[in-house]
Structures are given as C-alpha cells and as structure tokens.
Design an enzyme around this catalytic site. Structure first.
Site, PDB file in Angstrom:
ATOM      1  N   HIS A  34      -8.487  -0.122  -8.048  1.00  0.00           N
ATOM      2  CA  HIS A  34      -8.204   0.147  -9.458  1.00  0.00           C
ATOM      3  C   HIS A  34      -6.700   0.042  -9.687  1.00  0.00           C
ATOM      4  O   HIS A  34      -5.955  -0.393  -8.797  1.00  0.00           O
ATOM      5  CB  HIS A  34      -8.750   1.520  -9.865  1.00  0.00           C
ATOM      6  CG  HIS A  34      -8.352   2.635  -8.933  1.00  0.00           C
ATOM      7  ND1 HIS A  34      -7.049   3.060  -8.789  1.00  0.00           N
ATOM      8  CD2 HIS A  34      -9.088   3.404  -8.084  1.00  0.00           C
ATOM      9  CE1 HIS A  34      -6.991   4.048  -7.924  1.00  0.00           C
ATOM     10  NE2 HIS A  34      -8.216   4.271  -7.460  1.00  0.00           N
ATOM     11  N   GLU A  35      -6.256   0.465 -10.872  1.00  0.00           N
ATOM     12  CA  GLU A  35      -4.844   0.307 -11.221  1.00  0.00           C
ATOM     13  C   GLU A  35      -3.920   1.105 -10.300  1.00  0.00           C
ATOM     14  O   GLU A  35      -2.759   0.738 -10.113  1.00  0.00           O
ATOM     15  CB  GLU A  35      -4.616   0.716 -12.679  1.00  0.00           C
ATOM     16  CG  GLU A  35      -5.197  -0.252 -13.694  1.00  0.00           C
ATOM     17  CD  GLU A  35      -6.636   0.119 -14.070  1.00  0.00           C
ATOM     18  OE1 GLU A  35      -7.283   0.867 -13.302  1.00  0.00           O
ATOM     19  OE2 GLU A  35      -7.097  -0.336 -15.130  1.00  0.00           O
ATOM     20  N   HIS A  37      -4.364   1.489  -7.007  1.00  0.00           N
ATOM     21  CA  HIS A  37      -4.154   0.600  -5.863  1.00  0.00           C
ATOM     22  C   HIS A  37      -3.236  -0.567  -6.240  1.00  0.00           C
ATOM     23  O   HIS A  37      -2.369  -0.970  -5.455  1.00  0.00           O
ATOM     24  CB  HIS A  37      -5.491   0.036  -5.374  1.00  0.00           C
ATOM     25  CG  HIS A  37      -6.443   1.060  -4.860  1.00  0.00           C
ATOM     26  ND1 HIS A  37      -7.587   1.410  -5.543  1.00  0.00           N
ATOM     27  CD2 HIS A  37      -6.435   1.812  -3.732  1.00  0.00           C
ATOM     28  CE1 HIS A  37      -8.236   2.326  -4.853  1.00  0.00           C
ATOM     29  NE2 HIS A  37      -7.569   2.590  -3.756  1.00  0.00           N
TER      30      HIS A  37
END
Length: 282
Positions: A34-35, A37
């Site tokens: 996701h953002e 990461h």
C-alpha cells in the site's frame, strides 16, 4: 522490473551491483503493498542506486490461530506499487526457498520482545528476526527500510543488527495514514464498512493522549487511562494493550522524563490493528 525467485539469483545480482560500487537498498515486506510501503520504496530509491523489495509471507512469525492462511496476497498489485516507487527488483521466493526441510536455526532476541506485541504473540519476533537476518544475508544491501508503525519491530531489528554486527543501516520511516487518520496496513482490508469506520478510534485516542502530553501531563497511568477510556467508547473495539514505554528499552515508565513510545494494539472485530507515536520532551 526483474523478479527473482531464488536465493542464488538475487544474491548474485546484488553482489554484481556492489562490485560496480553501487549502493543497494532493501525494503522487506510481506506483500499486499500500500502507500505506506510505497513511501519506503520511494525513500530507498532516493538514497540508493538500486532497490530490492522482498515480498514473502513469512510463516515463522505467525502463531497457530493467526492469519497466515488468509493474509492478503496480490503480486500484480505489488508489482505496480514497486514500479511506482521506482524499485529495481523484487525478491519473491517460495517458502521452500527460504526454509529448508527441518530447519532448526532461529534468531531470538530477549528483553525488547517480551512486552507490547510480544506479550500476546510470543513467537512472532523470533520469526521476524529469523527471516530478516536471512534476508540481510541473502541481499547484502547498504540500507534496509522499515515503517515506524511497527515500532517494536523496528527497535528489535536495530538491536539485532547491533548485537550481531550486521553491516547494514536500518532506516525507520514515518507512518503513512489514510485521510481520516487510520494508519495504512495490509490488514485494513479485513475490515467491514462498519469496522473501518470504527477503526479511526485508534488514532483519535492517540491524538487525545498527545494533546495531554503537550499540555504537560507526565503520569503514564493518566495517559493510558485517556486512551483506554476513549477506545472503550467504541463497541467494536477490544484493547489488546495500551502502553507507555521508554523509546529505546521499550520498558514501561511510570513518569515521563524522556522520550517515550505510546503504543496500542486494538481488535476491531476480529482484526488486530496497531498504532503509536513517539513523544519527545523539549
């Protein structure tokens, strides 16, 4: 974007980069990126010539009744996130590649792993330290990037690197949040619409604690009470722990005289979520 499946292939490539004098960053993940990461990958790409993202759902860090089987997986989505973040390569091994039959060597850290998440997940950090140490051996990177949402994990890995003289810099990166304050997490996908709405209670409760600290409150029990009382107003929330601990030792503190980590773990329905913040005395 090249995807490596074997230890030998990714190790050979990284060694070749190192021979060329290139700096290598490693972003260890369990996938379903996701953002949060993506922010790690972007930071790694800015600070290194090459970036490897490992995607491996590590079985040794899950307990018997935890979500190993249902943990979300989507390699195509992960490739898209890695591409946006400008990663160079992905290391996506099978379990058999990472753990040989009858593997009997594990990395165990005492002290730091006994409280917080370690209290209710007693084998978790043994699995984390084992797989991360393996990744550090397989991929001899210059720097490794971890999110501060998993604050205990970050502290444990830094201690492991120090104690075992591993030649790598461990870089902590800020928590990335949704617009309503919920910390980004792969496990957020488990939440129903009602649970997703209720999950904002974590950050709201931490915000109340932060306000109290900024206004001069220094009694840890009072901070814990503020957080717990607010979380308990949510019918879907069940507290696993609320703790105020020393930022370095992760030991409980009664009176706040130096940097502390305020950390919580809360079940929203059946989904266990964590969040935290660090309070620095001015």
């Amino acid at each position: 974007m090249v995807i490596f499946k074997t230890v030998n292939d990714v190790r050979s490539q990284v060694k070749e980069w190192k021979k060329q004098g290139l700096k290598v960053g490693l972003v260890p993940t369990m996938g379903y990126l996701h953002e949060g990461h993506e922010s790690l990958i972007r930071k790694a790409s800015k600070e290194n010539d090459k970036v490897v993202v490992s995607i491996f759902v590590n079985p040794t860090q899950f307990g018997k009744n935890e979500d190993l089987g249902s943990y979300p997986r989507d390699l195509e989505r992960d490739i898209e996130v890695c591409t946006r973040g400008r990663a160079t390569a992905i290391f996506n091994p099978e379990v058999e590649e990472m753990y040989c039959d009858n593997a009997s060597t594990f990395v165990n850290i005492t002290g730091l792993t006994e409280g917080l998440c370690g209290a209710s997940r007693p084998i978790h950090f043994r699995g984390v330290c084992t797989v991360v140490s393996k990744l550090f051996n397989i991929i001899p990177a210059d720097r490794a990037y971890f999110g501060e949402k998993d604050a205990q994990q970050l502290a444990v890995i830094k201690r492991m690197v120090r104690d075992l003289n591993i030649d790598i810099d461990v870089v902590g990166c800020p928590i990335i949040r949704e617009e309503d304050g919920l910390a980004k997490s792969s496990r957020n996908t488990y939440l129903s619409l009602e649970e997703r709405s209720s999950a904002t209670i974590l950050n709201k409760s931490l915000t109340l604690a932060k306000e109290a600290l900024n206004n001069g409150e220094r009694d840890s029990l009072k901070i814990i009470e503020i957080i717990s009382k607010n979380i308990n107003t949510c019918n879907l929330a069940k507290i696993d722990y609320v703790e105020v601990v020393d930022s370095l030792s992760l030991q409980r503190v009664n009176y706040i005289e130096k940097s502390v980590l305020v950390a919580i773990a809360v079940f929203i329905g059946k989904t266990r979520l964590i969040d935290n913040f660090t309070f620095e005395l001015q």
